[in-house]
Scaffold this motif. Structure first.
Motif, PDB file in Angstrom:
ATOM      1  N   TYR A 137      -7.168   8.461  23.340  1.00 49.67           N
ATOM      2  CA  TYR A 137      -5.835   8.284  22.759  1.00 49.67           C
ATOM      3  C   TYR A 137      -5.954   7.436  21.502  1.00 49.67           C
ATOM      4  O   TYR A 137      -6.636   6.408  21.493  1.00 49.67           O
ATOM      5  N   ARG A 150      -1.991  10.406  18.884  1.00 52.11           N
ATOM      6  CA  ARG A 150      -2.667  11.661  19.241  1.00 52.11           C
ATOM      7  C   ARG A 150      -3.393  11.502  20.565  1.00 52.11           C
ATOM      8  O   ARG A 150      -4.157  10.550  20.761  1.00 52.11           O
ATOM      9  N   HIS A 151      -3.135  12.440  21.473  1.00 56.63           N
ATOM     10  CA  HIS A 151      -3.909  12.568  22.709  1.00 56.63           C
ATOM     11  C   HIS A 151      -4.945  13.671  22.503  1.00 56.63           C
ATOM     12  O   HIS A 151      -4.612  14.767  22.041  1.00 56.63           O
ATOM     13  N   ASN A 152      -6.194  13.369  22.848  1.00 61.69           N
ATOM     14  CA  ASN A 152      -7.284  14.334  22.687  1.00 61.69           C
ATOM     15  C   ASN A 152      -7.949  14.585  24.034  1.00 61.69           C
ATOM     16  O   ASN A 152      -8.185  13.641  24.803  1.00 61.69           O
ATOM     17  N   LEU A 171      -8.437  20.157  22.986  1.00 63.13           N
ATOM     18  CA  LEU A 171      -6.989  20.198  22.806  1.00 63.13           C
ATOM     19  C   LEU A 171      -6.531  18.898  22.173  1.00 63.13           C
ATOM     20  O   LEU A 171      -7.144  17.843  22.357  1.00 63.13           O
ATOM     21  N   THR A 172      -5.463  18.964  21.394  1.00 62.13           N
ATOM     22  CA  THR A 172      -4.834  17.772  20.829  1.00 62.13           C
ATOM     23  C   THR A 172      -3.333  17.865  21.043  1.00 62.13           C
ATOM     24  O   THR A 172      -2.763  18.969  21.035  1.00 62.13           O
ATOM     25  N   ARG A 173      -2.707  16.718  21.235  1.00 59.62           N
ATOM     26  CA  ARG A 173      -1.255  16.647  21.391  1.00 59.62           C
ATOM     27  C   ARG A 173      -0.748  15.538  20.473  1.00 59.62           C
ATOM     28  O   ARG A 173      -1.124  14.380  20.622  1.00 59.62           O
ATOM     29  N   GLU A 174       0.104  15.914  19.505  1.00 58.83           N
ATOM     30  CA  GLU A 174       0.570  15.000  18.465  1.00 58.83           C
ATOM     31  C   GLU A 174       1.996  14.525  18.747  1.00 58.83           C
ATOM     32  O   GLU A 174       2.840  15.290  19.226  1.00 58.83           O
ATOM     33  N   GLN A 175       2.233  13.255  18.410  1.00 57.90           N
ATOM     34  CA  GLN A 175       3.576  12.689  18.503  1.00 57.90           C
ATOM     35  C   GLN A 175       3.791  11.742  17.318  1.00 57.90           C
ATOM     36  O   GLN A 175       2.852  11.125  16.827  1.00 57.90           O
ATOM     37  N   LYS A 190       1.069  20.270  14.404  1.00 57.47           N
ATOM     38  CA  LYS A 190       0.937  21.234  15.490  1.00 57.47           C
ATOM     39  C   LYS A 190      -0.135  20.788  16.479  1.00 57.47           C
ATOM     40  O   LYS A 190      -1.158  20.213  16.097  1.00 57.47           O
ATOM     41  N   ASN A 191       0.089  21.085  17.763  1.00 58.55           N
ATOM     42  CA  ASN A 191      -0.935  20.860  18.772  1.00 58.55           C
ATOM     43  C   ASN A 191      -2.038  21.901  18.610  1.00 58.55           C
ATOM     44  O   ASN A 191      -1.799  23.024  18.151  1.00 58.55           O
ATOM     45  N   ASN A 217      -5.527  23.965  20.334  1.00 59.12           N
ATOM     46  CA  ASN A 217      -6.320  24.396  21.484  1.00 59.12           C
ATOM     47  C   ASN A 217      -7.436  25.286  20.944  1.00 59.12           C
ATOM     48  O   ASN A 217      -7.159  26.268  20.241  1.00 59.12           O
TER      49      ASN A 217
END
Length: 679
Positions: free
Chosen positions: A375, A394-396, A420-424, A432-433, A435
């Motif tokens: 994170y 960012r979560h990776n 994968l990545t998840r952005e906030q 964009k996330n 995969n």
């Protein structure tokens, strides 16, 4: 704003932060021959690093501690210059930024690991090598593609190549004695660099080492500013604002639960305050930019190799990086701050967890599964109240499955990496996330049983997620950016022999490669005053790396000649459709680079010569704006007197003026003296 508060919080939560990996040791066991008959055998030199280099399916280059000592190297970046395929950007002076790029792919595609755990800079994607000391380094290796050992974290498989920095492990001596060495370096530019390393064993299961070093230098050096295009008429100026003050401390401790089951802890703290020397334009070298850094890393690693079938490791890391940028200019008139000043502060935090399980089917076949999660966040304070900031997080996640098959003649390894990545963001629009699946396969084949000659090849897909600067920088970032995509193709040969000459060892490697980058992130103007980042660039890279390592015993008194050399050819072309630089060599990409190290080593003494060669480079679209090539020659000599070691160095021996980055002149001839005492 209280600058100390973030560090206070991280220390208070130190027990909650999980730490990281320390490199794995290689142990050699010897047995006494029970046969009584005396037979005189010819001496054979054995070099474990050379064996690793020529047998690997993917190209690897290694500098052990004794090799590093022969390179006139003051920092990690000085060592990296001697790897084939590497381009180092150096902005001049002791305090200047230093980054590394592998095979023309860019610094963001080149990973840097510290004792098996990848370092990161979520803001820029570039690791500044100037902040690492060589005093506690045991070896440095460069892995093209990825490391050949599959018992790694998933993140180690995610870069186009990895520069691995391995520190000294705590050693067990069975005597509970304090051992170590104290070193002082001094030299040109007001350099004063003391360092201390201590190792202590506590009983049979616990060992610890502590290291600390500091740098104090004014960074002032003379350079020649030539008038116009003339190389004969110029003026001698002095480099300004390149002073540096820094301190680094590190603690490593190892606790052995069993013979092959260990817990390792690392704590690292780095603090610096330095000037950022500016470009020399129109004979003006003025710069008032200052940078303060405060970096804390804590790593914890558990490793279990007790079983012959299943091996397991788990690691965790907490990293906090704070930097403060200050610039003084009379044109700054930001409200609420001192007139003529602009101040920006950035804080990065990373929490990282990883675990790997390796299953050994038999002596030839093994598989490993690694799962990583980390994170990142970024906070900013700016003196300009109108500056917008998104406060991104960012979560990776990464999962990597790898398999390796090894026989006397074949070595085949492959892996599949899922990312994968998840952005906030707190304000604005998040990126964009992502995969993505990325495959890699590599092989090595030995066609002749009696000769250590091998053919090797690999294919790797890799991608780079845009940095926070690419996505969110004020009036510059673009949250619609896609990751840069790379494809790497490599084919090469390796050869090793200790019989060509008596009492000698020779190893040669040669690799030809093709790299392709698509969706390359480049900056384009939106209008005359504003720029933005887009996915438009395409780059083709054709290259060749050659390395040679030779060691020969020349006297029965244990005197050796040691030679290491490398050469790289790179044709790095912009193939972006309708680009103004279509078909031209990419800027700051020399076609030819190379170097060598030649040393005479005997009992208690050593002397040698080092050379780095770089050809001319383009700096923009205009042919007449190019940097000339340069040659950097250096000499060293060292002598050991029982526990005292003295080393003298002369750098840039020919006193030549050159630039690695345009308008950032490098130092001319300079000197260093090292005194080290072991206890």
């Amino acid at each position: 704003m209280n600058q100390k508060r973030p560090y206070y919080i991280s220390c208070r939560n130190l027990t909650l932060a999980l730490f990281s990996v320390i490199p794995f040791s290689a142990f050699c066991a010897t047995e006494k021959d029970s046969v009584k008959t005396q037979v005189k055998l010819q001496e054979v030199l054995v070099n474990g690093h050379n064996s690793q280099v020529v047998r690997a399916a993917m190209p690897v280059q290694v500098f052990a501690k004794e090799d590093i000592n022969r390179l006139n190297a003051a920092s990690v970046s000085d060592v990296a210059k001697h790897f084939a395929g590497v381009t180092v950007k150096d902005y001049g002076g002791i305090g200047g930024l230093k980054t590394v790029s592998l095979r023309g792919l860019g610094a963001q595609h080149t990973g840097v690991s510290y004792d098996g755990i990848m370092l990161s800079d979520i803001q820029s994607g570039q690791i500044d090598l100037s902040r690492f000391s060589l005093d506690n380094i045991s070896d440095i290796s460069l892995n093209n593609g990825q490391p050949n050992d599959i018992f790694q974290t998933a993140r180690m498989f995610a870069s186009a190549g990895v520069l691995c920095l391995n520190t000294k492990l705590p050693e067990y001596d069975g005597k509970n004695q304090l051992k170590g060495n104290a070193t002082v370096k001094t030299g040109s530019f007001g350099l004063f660099n003391p360092s201390l390393f201590m190792n202590r064993t506590f009983g049979k299961k616990w060992a610890m080492n502590v290291s600390a070093d500091g740098i104090l230098a004014d960074g002032k050096y003379k350079f020649i500013q030539y008038y116009g295009s003339s190389s004969n008429v110029g003026e001698i100026l002095s480099r300004k604002n390149s002073d540096v003050k820094s301190i680094r401390t590190e603690l490593n401790t190892r606790f052995a639960l069993h013979s092959n089951e260990n817990i390792l802890l690392k704590l690292n703290y780095y603090n610096s305050e330095r000037g950022l020397p500016g470009p020399v334009v129109f004979y003006n070298s003025y710069s008032a930019k200052r940078l303060s850094e405060n970096n804390f890393i804590s790593q914890l690693h558990y490793e279990n190799r007790e079983s012959n079938k299943i091996q397991y490791q788990a690691s965790a890391k907490y990293n906090r990086n704070f930097n403060s940028f200050l610039d003084k200019d009379s044109t700054y008139k930001d409200p609420g701050v001192h007139a003529g000043e602009r101040h920006e502060k950035y804080t990065q935090n990373e929490i990282y967890l990883t675990s790997t399980v390796k299953y050994i089917y038999n002596d030839n076949l093994a598989s490993a599964l690694a799962v990583d999660w980390w994170y990142n966040n970024l906070f900013k304070y700016a003196s300009n109240p109108f500056a917008k900031f998104n406060y991104p997080t960012r979560h990776n996640g990464q999962a990597n499955f790898s398999t390796k098959y090894v026989t006397e003649f074949w070595s085949i390894n492959g892996n599949l990496l899922y990312t994968l990545t998840r952005e906030q963001v707190k304000t604005g629009v998040a990126a964009k996330n992502q995969n993505k699946l990325s495959p890699t396969i590599g092989l090595s084949y030995k066609p002749f049983k009696s000769k250590e000659f091998r053919i090797r090849s690999y294919y790797k897909e890799e991608f780079r997620v845009p940095t926070f600067n690419d996505l969110y920088y004020q009036d510059f970032g673009n949250t619609s950016l896609r990751p840069e995509q790379t494809r790497q193709y490599d084919a090469g040969v390796t050869f090793s022999s200790n019989t060509l000459l008596r009492e000698s060892e020779l190893s040669i490697t040669s690799d030809f490669y093709y790299n392709n980058i698509t969706d390359k992130i480049i900056a384009i103007p939106k209008d005359l005053f504003h720029w933005t980042m887009i996915n438009k660039g395409k780059v083709d890279i054709l290259g060749c790396d050659v390395t040679l390592d030779f060691r020969k015993k020349v006297s029965q008194k244990q005197v050796y000649i040691i030679f290491k050399g490398n050469y790289t050819f790179q044709d790095i072309k912009d193939v972006t459709p309708r680009s103004s630089t279509y078909g031209k060599q990419l800027i700051y990409s020399p076609k030819h680079t190379g170097g060598c190290s030649l040393a005479l080593s005997g009992p208690g003494y050593e002397a040698g010569y080092n050379l780095c060669v770089v050809s001319s480079r383009q700096t923009d679209n205009y042919p007449f704006n190019s940097l000339k090539g340069y040659q950097d020659h250096s000499l060293f000599a060292q002598k050991k007197f029982n526990k005292l070691n003295i080393k003298c160095e002369v750098n840039n021996l020919l006193n030549k003026q050159f630039e690695v980055v345009q308008y950032y002149p490098m130092p001319r001839r300079n000197y260093r003296l090292l005194l080290s005492y072991s206890f």
